[in-house]
Design a protein around this motif. Structure first.
Motif, PDB file in Angstrom:
ATOM      1  N   THR A  20       7.229  11.871   2.639  1.00 54.91           N
ATOM      2  CA  THR A  20       7.560  13.085   3.374  1.00 54.91           C
ATOM      3  C   THR A  20       6.480  13.366   4.410  1.00 54.91           C
ATOM      4  N   ILE A  21       6.903  13.980   5.498  1.00 57.04           N
ATOM      5  CA  ILE A  21       5.988  14.453   6.537  1.00 57.04           C
ATOM      6  C   ILE A  21       6.087  15.972   6.478  1.00 57.04           C
ATOM      7  N   GLU A  22       5.038  16.600   5.951  1.00 57.45           N
ATOM      8  CA  GLU A  22       5.106  18.037   5.710  1.00 57.45           C
ATOM      9  C   GLU A  22       3.706  18.616   5.767  1.00 57.45           C
ATOM     10  N   ASN A  23       3.580  19.797   6.367  1.00 56.84           N
ATOM     11  CA  ASN A  23       2.285  20.474   6.492  1.00 56.84           C
ATOM     12  C   ASN A  23       1.249  19.567   7.143  1.00 56.84           C
ATOM     13  N   PHE A  24       1.678  18.854   8.201  1.00 52.37           N
ATOM     14  CA  PHE A  24       0.787  17.969   8.969  1.00 52.37           C
ATOM     15  C   PHE A  24       0.125  16.917   8.068  1.00 52.37           C
ATOM     16  N   ALA A  25       0.913  16.352   7.133  1.00 47.39           N
ATOM     17  CA  ALA A  25       0.395  15.305   6.244  1.00 47.39           C
ATOM     18  C   ALA A  25       1.544  14.397   5.814  1.00 47.39           C
ATOM     19  N   PHE A  26       1.176  13.133   5.504  1.00 54.21           N
ATOM     20  CA  PHE A  26       2.118  12.186   4.928  1.00 54.21           C
ATOM     21  C   PHE A  26       1.949  12.237   3.408  1.00 54.21           C
ATOM     22  N   GLY A  27       3.052  12.313   2.667  1.00 51.99           N
ATOM     23  CA  GLY A  27       2.952  12.352   1.215  1.00 51.99           C
ATOM     24  C   GLY A  27       3.921  11.373   0.566  1.00 51.99           C
ATOM     25  N   PRO A  28       3.433  10.443  -0.260  1.00 47.07           N
ATOM     26  CA  PRO A  28       2.019  10.195  -0.538  1.00 47.07           C
ATOM     27  C   PRO A  28       1.323   9.533   0.658  1.00 47.07           C
ATOM     28  N   ALA A  29       0.027   9.756   0.757  1.00 47.63           N
ATOM     29  CA  ALA A  29      -0.752   9.192   1.866  1.00 47.63           C
ATOM     30  C   ALA A  29      -0.961   7.695   1.685  1.00 47.63           C
ATOM     31  N   GLU A  30      -0.907   7.216   0.423  1.00 48.21           N
ATOM     32  CA  GLU A  30      -1.015   5.781   0.156  1.00 48.21           C
ATOM     33  C   GLU A  30       0.125   5.382  -0.756  1.00 48.21           C
ATOM     34  N   LEU A  31       0.771   4.266  -0.409  1.00 49.94           N
ATOM     35  CA  LEU A  31       1.938   3.815  -1.158  1.00 49.94           C
ATOM     36  C   LEU A  31       1.849   2.313  -1.338  1.00 49.94           C
ATOM     37  N   PHE A  80       9.306  -3.613   5.275  1.00 51.65           N
ATOM     38  CA  PHE A  80       8.068  -4.397   5.342  1.00 51.65           C
ATOM     39  C   PHE A  80       8.342  -5.813   4.858  1.00 51.65           C
ATOM     40  N   THR A  81       8.125  -6.803   5.743  1.00 53.90           N
ATOM     41  CA  THR A  81       8.519  -8.182   5.443  1.00 53.90           C
ATOM     42  C   THR A  81       7.331  -9.100   5.196  1.00 53.90           C
ATOM     43  N   LYS A  82       6.100  -8.562   5.233  1.00 55.70           N
ATOM     44  CA  LYS A  82       4.948  -9.404   4.938  1.00 55.70           C
ATOM     45  C   LYS A  82       3.903  -8.621   4.171  1.00 55.70           C
ATOM     46  N   LYS A  83       3.108  -9.374   3.383  1.00 57.79           N
ATOM     47  CA  LYS A  83       2.050  -8.760   2.587  1.00 57.79           C
ATOM     48  C   LYS A  83       0.936  -8.266   3.493  1.00 57.79           C
ATOM     49  N   GLY A  84       0.256  -7.241   3.030  1.00 58.37           N
ATOM     50  CA  GLY A  84      -0.889  -6.734   3.770  1.00 58.37           C
ATOM     51  C   GLY A  84      -1.061  -5.248   3.541  1.00 58.37           C
ATOM     52  N   THR A  85      -2.120  -4.715   4.129  1.00 62.11           N
ATOM     53  CA  THR A  85      -2.377  -3.280   4.095  1.00 62.11           C
ATOM     54  C   THR A  85      -2.161  -2.766   5.508  1.00 62.11           C
ATOM     55  N   PHE A  86      -1.194  -1.886   5.668  1.00 59.17           N
ATOM     56  CA  PHE A  86      -0.801  -1.392   6.981  1.00 59.17           C
ATOM     57  C   PHE A  86      -1.078   0.103   7.056  1.00 59.17           C
ATOM     58  N   THR A  87      -1.880   0.478   8.036  1.00 63.94           N
ATOM     59  CA  THR A  87      -2.220   1.880   8.207  1.00 63.94           C
ATOM     60  C   THR A  87      -1.425   2.435   9.377  1.00 63.94           C
ATOM     61  N   TYR A  88      -1.137   3.721   9.300  1.00 70.30           N
ATOM     62  CA  TYR A  88      -0.318   4.354  10.327  1.00 70.30           C
ATOM     63  C   TYR A  88      -0.785   5.785  10.541  1.00 70.30           C
ATOM     64  N   HIS A  89      -0.258   6.398  11.595  1.00 73.22           N
ATOM     65  CA  HIS A  89      -0.671   7.747  11.964  1.00 73.22           C
ATOM     66  C   HIS A  89       0.454   8.422  12.756  1.00 73.22           C
ATOM     67  N   CYS A  90       0.233   9.697  13.050  1.00 70.74           N
ATOM     68  CA  CYS A  90       1.098  10.458  13.944  1.00 70.74           C
ATOM     69  C   CYS A  90       0.400  10.511  15.297  1.00 70.74           C
ATOM     70  N   SER A  91       1.037   9.976  16.340  1.00 65.89           N
ATOM     71  CA  SER A  91       0.371   9.923  17.648  1.00 65.89           C
ATOM     72  C   SER A  91      -0.042  11.290  18.194  1.00 65.89           C
ATOM     73  N   PRO A  92       0.826  12.325  18.144  1.00 69.10           N
ATOM     74  CA  PRO A  92       0.370  13.624  18.659  1.00 69.10           C
ATOM     75  C   PRO A  92      -0.714  14.265  17.782  1.00 69.10           C
ATOM     76  N   HIS A  93      -0.801  13.840  16.517  1.00 68.32           N
ATOM     77  CA  HIS A  93      -1.761  14.418  15.565  1.00 68.32           C
ATOM     78  C   HIS A  93      -2.462  13.260  14.834  1.00 68.32           C
ATOM     79  N   PRO A  94      -3.385  12.536  15.521  1.00 69.37           N
ATOM     80  CA  PRO A  94      -3.964  11.311  14.934  1.00 69.37           C
ATOM     81  C   PRO A  94      -4.766  11.527  13.650  1.00 69.37           C
ATOM     82  N   SER A  95      -5.064  12.780  13.324  1.00 68.58           N
ATOM     83  CA  SER A  95      -5.737  13.025  12.040  1.00 68.58           C
ATOM     84  C   SER A  95      -4.777  12.869  10.865  1.00 68.58           C
ATOM     85  N   MET A  96      -3.468  12.832  11.147  1.00 73.44           N
ATOM     86  CA  MET A  96      -2.472  12.552  10.104  1.00 73.44           C
ATOM     87  C   MET A  96      -2.405  11.043   9.920  1.00 73.44           C
ATOM     88  N   MET A  97      -2.834  10.567   8.750  1.00 72.41           N
ATOM     89  CA  MET A  97      -2.897   9.127   8.518  1.00 72.41           C
ATOM     90  C   MET A  97      -2.276   8.769   7.169  1.00 72.41           C
TER      91      MET A  97
END
Length: 103
Positions: A20-31, A80-97
């Motif tokens: 979920t994207i709620e209250n300027f945060a991704f939940g869960p932040a790690e999956l 997601f079609t390959k193994k790895g650790t992929f980090t992401y963010h919200c472009s207008p709010h880059p503190s959301m990771m």
């Protein structure tokens, strides 16, 4: 007795996970997910957000992992079609990771 086909355990079917994207945060932040699984992001804030692969602002880590602008109530699903650790963010709010770990 079971036929030879029934005695072989079936591969796990791909799963869709929810973030979920709620209250300027991704939940869960790690999956943690498996190769072939999908993640559906559901935007619940009234402020528009995006889901973009890192790094900001080039978004080159995982090409194609880019939701565009999501307004309230919209969803974005990525497989997601390959193994790895992929980090992401919200472009207008880059503190959301967030992080997706594909095993």
């Amino acid at each position: 007795s079971p036929s030879p086909l029934e005695s072989v355990p079936a591969a796990a079917a791909p799963t869709t996970h929810n973030v979920t994207i709620e209250n300027f945060a991704f939940g869960p932040a790690e999956l943690k997910i498996k190769v072939g699984d999908s993640v559906t992001f559901t935007q619940k804030d009234s402020t528009p957000h995006t889901v973009d692969t890192d790094p900001h602002p080039t978004h080159t880590q995982l090409p194609g992992f880019d939701s565009g602008t999501l307004t309230q109530g919209k969803t974005y699903t990525f497989t997601f079609t390959k193994k790895g650790t992929f980090t992401y963010h919200c472009s207008p709010h880059p503190s959301m990771m967030g992080t997706i770990i594909v095993e």
